[in-house]
Design a protein around this motif. Structure first.
Motif, PDB file in Angstrom:
ATOM      1  N   ARG A 200       0.802  -1.212   0.000  1.00 16.69           N
ATOM      2  CA  ARG A 200       0.000   0.000   0.000  1.00 16.69           C
ATOM      3  C   ARG A 200       0.845   1.279   0.000  1.00 16.69           C
ATOM      4  O   ARG A 200       0.454   2.283  -0.584  1.00 16.69           O
ATOM      5  N   SER A 201       1.999   1.247   0.645  1.00 16.31           N
ATOM      6  CA  SER A 201       2.834   2.449   0.716  1.00 16.31           C
ATOM      7  C   SER A 201       3.244   2.929  -0.683  1.00 16.31           C
ATOM      8  O   SER A 201       3.313   4.138  -0.927  1.00 16.31           O
ATOM      9  N   PHE A 202       3.464   2.002  -1.621  1.00 13.89           N
ATOM     10  CA  PHE A 202       3.816   2.386  -2.998  1.00 13.89           C
ATOM     11  C   PHE A 202       2.612   2.981  -3.718  1.00 13.89           C
ATOM     12  O   PHE A 202       2.742   3.948  -4.466  1.00 13.89           O
ATOM     13  N   GLY A 209       1.932  11.364  -6.956  1.00 12.61           N
ATOM     14  CA  GLY A 209       2.754  11.782  -8.090  1.00 12.61           C
ATOM     15  C   GLY A 209       4.223  11.442  -7.923  1.00 12.61           C
ATOM     16  O   GLY A 209       5.058  11.855  -8.736  1.00 12.61           O
ATOM     17  N   ASN A 210       4.566  10.696  -6.891  1.00 14.09           N
ATOM     18  CA  ASN A 210       5.961  10.321  -6.656  1.00 14.09           C
ATOM     19  C   ASN A 210       6.497   9.472  -7.819  1.00 14.09           C
ATOM     20  O   ASN A 210       6.057   8.345  -8.038  1.00 14.09           O
ATOM     21  N   ALA A 215       7.603   4.436 -10.966  1.00 11.26           N
ATOM     22  CA  ALA A 215       8.580   3.626 -11.717  1.00 11.26           C
ATOM     23  C   ALA A 215       8.718   2.232 -11.099  1.00 11.26           C
ATOM     24  O   ALA A 215       8.820   1.231 -11.816  1.00 11.26           O
ATOM     25  N   ILE A 216       8.709   2.176  -9.767  1.00 10.03           N
ATOM     26  CA  ILE A 216       8.862   0.878  -9.085  1.00 10.03           C
ATOM     27  C   ILE A 216       7.657  -0.019  -9.358  1.00 10.03           C
ATOM     28  O   ILE A 216       7.811  -1.193  -9.683  1.00 10.03           O
TER      29      ILE A 216
END
Ligand code: C2E
Ligand code: MG
Ligand code: MG
Ligand code: MG
Length: 283
Positions: A200-202, A209-210, A215-216
């Protein structure tokens, strides 16, 4: 060295340390009786197909309503259950109860069960799975075991063997909270996981917008696809997050947006909902 500091320094910290230890001891003793007192229930949270929003599975999440402590969150009692190895009998109950519920669902709906390292590394674990399936009559492919990367840190060889046995039964194995542990890709080479669950953190961070998180997630999805594994994005709460996850190509979505963990009865009710029957969807 600690001795040299003298009594005063030590004593200043003692009351809070003592209170903490005391609270833990009380919780532990309540936890020891929780099974026989029937204090656990399972909640079920839907996981939907990212494309058509049909329910593909439910994750079983244990809830403890303690006589003395009221509702205790799993974030608090699961680590305690792991430390005391009470997770072994508790986990066995969870497994049996999850299978018992799932056998009444439509055949294309699976159930996911979280399993701690202490359980998995217990020599009887595979037998518990076999028994839970036999007792309930649930087809093995309808059960998915969820493990986190941490199990490979402790005893990777045993973990691999046990998971291979579970997979040989026909059960799925999902890699939970992916990206939050000490990710080593070695075990992705050895084991064919059914699903990689992106933590969930991703999802949260990507939605702000990180660029790194985006990308990860994209890379994890590409890797999973080429390894013939599915992906689930955890903890999608908003339409914006759902939209982004879809764009990034995750196959499945789990989160409050589609449904909170619910009682077994409510989960069953979902299948009788005309909306579900029409569209095979809870959206
Ligand atoms: P998990 O396996 O990663 O389960 C997902 C957690 O995220 C659940 O918390 C779920 O309620 C929560 N969640 C789902 N969607 C959302 C969302 O959109 N937003 C937010 N904020 N949270 C969401 P829960 O039920 O409190 O469980 C926490 C953890 O406790 C689980 O994380 C799992 O590691 C552990 N756990 C729960 N049940 C069991 C069990 O039966 N056995 C074992 N060994 N561990 C369990
Ligand atoms: Mg899980
Ligand atoms: Mg998770
Ligand atoms: Mg998580």
């Amino acid at each position: 060295r600690a001795k040299d500091l003298g009594g005063n320094v030590h004593h200043r910290y003692e009351p809070s340390l003592h209170a903490h230890a005391e609270e833990r001891r009380k919780l532990e003793s309540a936890l020891r009786h929780a099974l026989e007192r029937d204090e656990f229930v399972l909640n079920f949270q839907p996981v939907v197909d990212a494309t058509d929003e049909s329910v593909v599975s439910f994750e079983a999440l244990v809830r403890w309503h303690s006589r003395e402590h009221g509702f205790v969150s799993p974030a608090k009692f699961i680590p305690l259950a792991e430390d005391t190895r009470l997770i072994v009998p508790i986990g066995e109950w969870v497994l049996r109860e999850a299978c018992r519920q799932a056998v009444n669902w439509p055949e294309d709906v699976r159930v996911a069960v979280n399993v701690s390292g202490e359980q998995l590394l217990d020599s009887n674990f595979a037998t518990s799975v076999v028994n839970a399936l036999a007792e309930s009559g649930l087809a093995p492919h309808r059960l998915e075991i969820e493990v986190t990367e941490s199990i490979f840190l402790r005893d990777g060889t045993t973990a691999n063997h046990v998971l291979e046995r579970i997979m040989a039964l026909g059960c799925g194995v999902a890699l939970d909270d992916f990206g939050t542990g000490y990710s080593s890709l070695g075990y992705l080479r050895k084991l064919r996981f059914s699903t990689i669950k992106v933590d969930r953190s991703f999802v949260q961070s990507a939605a702000t917008g990180n660029a790194e998180s985006i990308a990860i997630i994209r890379a994890v999805v590409a890797m999973a696809e080429s390894l013939d594994m599915s992906t689930t994005a955890e903890g999608a709460e908003t339409e914006h997050e759902v939209q982004l996850i879809r764009e990034l190509g995750c196959r499945k979505i789990q989160g409050y947006f589609f449904g909170r963990p619910m009682s077994a009865e409510d989960a069953r009710g979902l299948f009788h909902n005309p909306h579900y029957l029409e569209r095979q969807s809870v959206a």
